[in-house]
Design a protein around this motif. Structure first.
Motif, PDB file in Angstrom:
ATOM      1  N   TYR A  92       9.923 -16.028   1.837  1.00  0.00           N
ATOM      2  CA  TYR A  92       8.995 -14.946   1.980  1.00  0.00           C
ATOM      3  C   TYR A  92       9.190 -14.003   3.147  1.00  0.00           C
ATOM      4  CZ  TYR A  92       4.544 -12.346   1.940  1.00  0.00           C
ATOM      5  OH  TYR A  92       3.532 -11.514   1.636  1.00  0.00           O
ATOM      6  N   PRO A  93       9.230 -12.662   2.826  1.00  0.00           N
ATOM      7  CA  PRO A  93       9.944 -11.784   4.053  1.00  0.00           C
ATOM      8  C   PRO A  93       8.614 -11.519   5.144  1.00  0.00           C
ATOM      9  CG  PRO A  93       9.311 -10.601   2.249  1.00  0.00           C
ATOM     10  CD  PRO A  93       9.234 -12.134   1.796  1.00  0.00           C
ATOM     11  N   PHE A  94       8.223 -12.618   6.000  1.00  0.00           N
ATOM     12  CA  PHE A  94       7.283 -12.264   7.109  1.00  0.00           C
ATOM     13  C   PHE A  94       7.560 -11.573   7.823  1.00  0.00           C
ATOM     14  CE2 PHE A  94       6.300 -16.614   5.542  1.00  0.00           C
ATOM     15  CZ  PHE A  94       4.894 -16.514   5.274  1.00  0.00           C
ATOM     16  N   ALA A  95       9.004 -11.230   8.195  1.00  0.00           N
ATOM     17  CA  ALA A  95       9.398 -10.290   9.258  1.00  0.00           C
ATOM     18  C   ALA A  95       9.301  -8.659   8.950  1.00  0.00           C
ATOM     19  CB  ALA A  95      10.890 -10.462   9.720  1.00  0.00           C
ATOM     20  N   VAL A  96       9.180  -8.415   7.472  1.00  0.00           N
ATOM     21  CA  VAL A  96       9.023  -7.229   7.003  1.00  0.00           C
ATOM     22  C   VAL A  96       7.731  -6.814   6.237  1.00  0.00           C
ATOM     23  CG1 VAL A  96      10.377  -5.688   5.324  1.00  0.00           C
ATOM     24  CG2 VAL A  96      11.332  -7.267   6.546  1.00  0.00           C
ATOM     25  N   TYR A  97       7.132  -7.682   5.709  1.00  0.00           N
ATOM     26  CA  TYR A  97       5.809  -7.338   4.972  1.00  0.00           C
ATOM     27  C   TYR A  97       4.687  -8.161   5.432  1.00  0.00           C
ATOM     28  CZ  TYR A  97       9.020  -4.989   1.844  1.00  0.00           C
ATOM     29  OH  TYR A  97       9.884  -4.259   1.216  1.00  0.00           O
ATOM     30  N   GLU A  98       3.257  -7.589   5.120  1.00  0.00           N
ATOM     31  CA  GLU A  98       2.185  -8.334   5.400  1.00  0.00           C
ATOM     32  C   GLU A  98       2.103  -9.582   4.638  1.00  0.00           C
ATOM     33  OE1 GLU A  98       1.249  -6.437   1.772  1.00  0.00           O
ATOM     34  OE2 GLU A  98       2.193  -5.637   3.266  1.00  0.00           O
ATOM     35  N   THR A  99       0.823 -10.192   4.680  1.00  0.00           N
ATOM     36  CA  THR A  99       0.482 -11.319   3.960  1.00  0.00           C
ATOM     37  C   THR A  99      -1.054 -11.081   3.501  1.00  0.00           C
ATOM     38  OG1 THR A  99      -0.187 -12.666   6.034  1.00  0.00           O
ATOM     39  CG2 THR A  99       2.102 -12.899   5.190  1.00  0.00           C
ATOM     40  N   THR A 100      -1.568 -10.201   3.467  1.00  0.00           N
ATOM     41  CA  THR A 100      -2.902  -9.980   3.027  1.00  0.00           C
ATOM     42  C   THR A 100      -3.511 -10.561   1.891  1.00  0.00           C
ATOM     43  OG1 THR A 100      -2.544  -7.489   3.980  1.00  0.00           O
ATOM     44  CG2 THR A 100      -4.735  -7.983   2.548  1.00  0.00           C
ATOM     45  N   GLU A 101      -2.748 -10.584   0.778  1.00  0.00           N
ATOM     46  CA  GLU A 101      -3.105 -11.121  -0.454  1.00  0.00           C
ATOM     47  C   GLU A 101      -2.871 -12.516  -0.565  1.00  0.00           C
ATOM     48  OE1 GLU A 101      -2.700  -6.619  -1.287  1.00  0.00           O
ATOM     49  OE2 GLU A 101      -1.206  -8.202  -0.521  1.00  0.00           O
ATOM     50  N   LEU A 102      -1.899 -12.816   0.038  1.00  0.00           N
ATOM     51  CA  LEU A 102      -1.341 -14.209   0.016  1.00  0.00           C
ATOM     52  C   LEU A 102      -2.441 -15.031   0.789  1.00  0.00           C
ATOM     53  CD1 LEU A 102       0.745 -16.449  -0.572  1.00  0.00           C
ATOM     54  CD2 LEU A 102       2.201 -15.662   1.562  1.00  0.00           C
ATOM     55  N   ALA A 103      -2.890 -14.679   1.937  1.00  0.00           N
ATOM     56  CA  ALA A 103      -3.816 -15.403   2.742  1.00  0.00           C
ATOM     57  C   ALA A 103      -5.078 -15.629   1.923  1.00  0.00           C
ATOM     58  CB  ALA A 103      -4.088 -14.645   4.035  1.00  0.00           C
ATOM     59  N   GLN A 104      -5.364 -14.722   1.042  1.00  0.00           N
ATOM     60  CA  GLN A 104      -6.574 -15.037   0.135  1.00  0.00           C
ATOM     61  C   GLN A 104      -6.435 -15.787  -0.985  1.00  0.00           C
ATOM     62  OE1 GLN A 104      -8.641 -11.144  -0.559  1.00  0.00           O
ATOM     63  NE2 GLN A 104      -7.059 -10.248   0.573  1.00  0.00           N
ATOM     64  N   PHE A 105      -5.348 -16.271  -1.451  1.00  0.00           N
ATOM     65  CA  PHE A 105      -4.933 -17.086  -2.544  1.00  0.00           C
ATOM     66  C   PHE A 105      -5.495 -18.495  -2.312  1.00  0.00           C
ATOM     67  CE2 PHE A 105      -1.926 -19.422  -5.097  1.00  0.00           C
ATOM     68  CZ  PHE A 105      -2.436 -19.011  -6.287  1.00  0.00           C
ATOM     69  N   ARG A 106      -5.872 -19.105  -3.291  1.00  0.00           N
ATOM     70  CA  ARG A 106      -6.532 -20.490  -3.058  1.00  0.00           C
ATOM     71  C   ARG A 106      -6.014 -21.588  -4.140  1.00  0.00           C
ATOM     72  NH1 ARG A 106      -7.374 -18.374   0.795  1.00  0.00           N
ATOM     73  NH2 ARG A 106      -8.939 -18.038   2.168  1.00  0.00           N
TER      74      ARG A 106
END
Length: 205
Positions: A131-145
């Motif tokens: 997962y390209p943490f250095a390039v893109y945000e994690t907004t939706e990923l952080a909400q996934f359960r």
């Protein structure tokens, strides 16, 4: 197991390859960045395809818009999310109702999966490599359960290990798994470790 080339209906028409498996579980696999040579023939995409086929899943990998035989052109992620949604709809035609569906992606493809997952209530699992943490945000990923599987490389500067481990540690989802491989962003020679991780850890209905 024999795979076959398919045309996925969408705004532009997408080129894909489907692999036969159980009708109660399927996975759509997304390739890395289109502007940097990413396509469905990627070694990591192939490793995920092999692992999920051996596990018994029906697999579908495809080229995003503007790649290979797929129509259209690169759309900075927005259109690529729509491509993934179209691929999921196509996969469902080979599955039974209420089947398990996994979104799997490598690098840019992992980010696209995270952007799409909240729009797909019947897709309850993510399998994300680099997962390209250095390039893109994690907004939706952080909400996934739902279930999340992460694969990361110790020497990967696009998916820095400290960022991956910290995100994994704080992600509140109940079902999460992490595989760390001594490799860089390209996983050359390490593909089989991804295959084995899928076979050993991913749950099958």
């Amino acid at each position: 197991m024999s795979t076959k080339r398919v045309a996925i209906p969408s705004v532009f028409g997408l080129d894909g390859i489907i692999g036969p498996g159980g009708r109660n579980a399927g996975v759509v696999i997304c390739h890395p960045h289109p502007l940097y040579g990413g396509e469905m023939s990627s070694n990591v995409v192939g490793a995920m395809e092999e692992g999920f086929l051996q596990k018994g899943f029906t697999t579908l990998k495809f080229n995003f818009r503007g790649v290979g035989r797929s129509g259209g052109s690169y759309d900075e992620g927005k259109g690529e999310v729509d491509d993934l949604l179209a691929a999921v709809d196509f996969l469902k035609t080979s599955l039974e109702r209420d089947s398990k569906i996994i979104l799997a992606g490598y690098s840019f493809g992992a980010w696209i999966c995270s952007k799409a997952i909240l729009r797909l209530p019947d897709a309850g699992c993510l399998f994300l490599v680099a997962y390209p943490f250095a390039v893109y945000e994690t907004t939706e990923l952080a909400q996934f359960r739902g279930e999340v599987y992460f694969v990361g490389g110790v020497l990967d500067d696009i998916c820095p290990m400290d960022a991956l481990v910290e995100f994994y540690r704080t992600l509140p989802t109940i079902e999460k798994h992490l595989k760390i491989i001594p490799t860089d962003h390209f996983y050359g020679g390490r593909e089989q470790e991804i295959v084995e991780f899928i076979k050993e850890q991913v749950s099958f209905p």
